[in-house]
Design a protein around this motif. Structure first.
Motif, mmCIF file in Angstrom:
data_model
loop_
_atom_site.group_PDB
_atom_site.id
_atom_site.type_symbol
_atom_site.label_atom_id
_atom_site.label_comp_id
_atom_site.label_asym_id
_atom_site.label_seq_id
_atom_site.Cartn_x
_atom_site.Cartn_y
_atom_site.Cartn_z
ATOM 1 N N ALA A 76 0.829 -1.210 0.000
ATOM 2 C CA ALA A 76 0.000 0.000 0.000
ATOM 3 C C ALA A 76 0.860 1.256 0.000
ATOM 4 N N ILE A 77 1.957 1.228 0.724
ATOM 5 C CA ILE A 77 2.843 2.393 0.773
ATOM 6 C C ILE A 77 3.502 2.628 -0.578
ATOM 7 N N VAL A 78 3.983 1.574 -1.200
ATOM 8 C CA VAL A 78 4.590 1.712 -2.528
ATOM 9 C C VAL A 78 3.545 2.186 -3.537
ATOM 10 N N ALA A 79 2.337 1.640 -3.469
ATOM 11 C CA ALA A 79 1.272 2.063 -4.379
ATOM 12 C C ALA A 79 0.929 3.532 -4.159
ATOM 13 N N ALA A 80 0.882 3.977 -2.906
ATOM 14 C CA ALA A 80 0.576 5.386 -2.617
ATOM 15 C C ALA A 80 1.648 6.292 -3.206
ATOM 16 N N LYS A 81 2.892 5.873 -3.105
ATOM 17 C CA LYS A 81 3.984 6.663 -3.700
ATOM 18 C C LYS A 81 3.791 6.753 -5.207
ATOM 19 N N ASP A 82 3.501 5.635 -5.837
ATOM 20 C CA ASP A 82 3.296 5.614 -7.288
ATOM 21 C C ASP A 82 2.087 6.456 -7.693
ATOM 22 N N TYR A 83 0.996 6.356 -6.936
ATOM 23 C CA TYR A 83 -0.213 7.124 -7.241
ATOM 24 C C TYR A 83 0.033 8.621 -7.081
ATOM 25 N N THR A 84 0.825 8.987 -6.085
ATOM 26 C CA THR A 84 1.137 10.398 -5.866
ATOM 27 C C THR A 84 1.844 10.969 -7.088
ATOM 28 N N HIS A 85 2.809 10.244 -7.579
ATOM 29 C CA HIS A 85 3.543 10.703 -8.761
ATOM 30 C C HIS A 85 2.624 10.744 -9.983
ATOM 31 N N ALA A 86 1.833 9.701 -10.184
ATOM 32 C CA ALA A 86 0.943 9.650 -11.352
ATOM 33 C C ALA A 86 -0.083 10.782 -11.302
ATOM 34 N N THR A 87 -0.602 11.068 -10.110
ATOM 35 C CA THR A 87 -1.580 12.158 -9.967
ATOM 36 C C THR A 87 -0.931 13.502 -10.273
ATOM 37 N N ASP A 88 0.264 13.700 -9.783
ATOM 38 C CA ASP A 88 0.977 14.948 -10.037
ATOM 39 C C ASP A 88 1.214 15.147 -11.533
ATOM 40 N N VAL A 89 1.653 14.097 -12.205
ATOM 41 C CA VAL A 89 1.893 14.180 -13.651
ATOM 42 C C VAL A 89 0.586 14.460 -14.389
ATOM 43 N N ALA A 90 -0.481 13.761 -14.026
ATOM 44 C CA ALA A 90 -1.768 13.950 -14.692
ATOM 45 C C ALA A 90 -2.285 15.373 -14.495
ATOM 46 N N GLN A 91 -2.151 15.900 -13.280
ATOM 47 C CA GLN A 91 -2.613 17.264 -13.025
ATOM 48 C C GLN A 91 -1.748 18.282 -13.768
ATOM 49 N N GLY A 92 -0.460 18.031 -13.822
ATOM 50 C CA GLY A 92 0.430 18.921 -14.569
ATOM 51 C C GLY A 92 0.093 18.931 -16.046
ATOM 52 N N ASN A 93 -0.271 17.780 -16.579
ATOM 53 C CA ASN A 93 -0.617 17.682 -18.003
ATOM 54 C C ASN A 93 -1.904 18.435 -18.329
ATOM 55 N N ARG A 94 -2.774 18.602 -17.368
ATOM 56 C CA ARG A 94 -4.024 19.344 -17.605
ATOM 57 C C ARG A 94 -3.742 20.795 -17.987
ATOM 58 N N PHE A 95 -2.642 21.353 -17.490
ATOM 59 C CA PHE A 95 -2.337 22.743 -17.763
ATOM 60 C C PHE A 95 -1.646 22.945 -19.110
ATOM 61 N N ARG A 96 -1.249 21.870 -19.726
ATOM 62 C CA ARG A 96 -0.558 21.961 -21.018
ATOM 63 C C ARG A 96 -1.519 22.012 -22.189
#
Length: 97
Positions: A76-96
């Motif tokens: 769960a901890i590793v998945a949370a780390k991965d999800y945090t990064h994926a969410t950040d990338v996805a949100q950053g891509n929204r502004f592009r």
């Protein structure tokens, strides 16, 4: 005005590594407990050994559950780390776009 999204990936990785180390230490502790239980069982004889075998079985059941829970926690901890990064990338891509 909203605050910018800011994640400290170094800190996230550090915390994940520390939790994984604690998990590894806990697993090593479990292995030490199992070894101690085996040694004690060899020292007991007769009726004492029979009663002790029941206790060791219960201990092994609890230790197995403990290890399974620890494994799920680590996943769960590793998945949370991965999800945090994926969410950040996805949100950053929204502004592009």
């Amino acid at each position: 005005m909203s605050m910018p999204i800011s994640l400290d990936y170094g800190l996230i990785a550090d915390i994940t590594d520390r939790v994984e180390k604690v998990g590894g230490d806990m697993t090593a502790n479990r292995e030490g407990l199992e070894q101690l239980a085996r040694q004690l069982l060899q020292d007991f004889v007769g009726a004492g050994a029979t009663g002790y075998e029941d206790i060791v079985r219960e201990l092994n059941t609890r230790l197995t559950n403990y290890e399974n829970n620890l494994s799920r926690l680590n996943g769960a901890i590793v998945a949370a780390k991965d999800y945090t990064h994926a969410t950040d990338v996805a949100q950053g891509n929204r502004f592009r776009h």
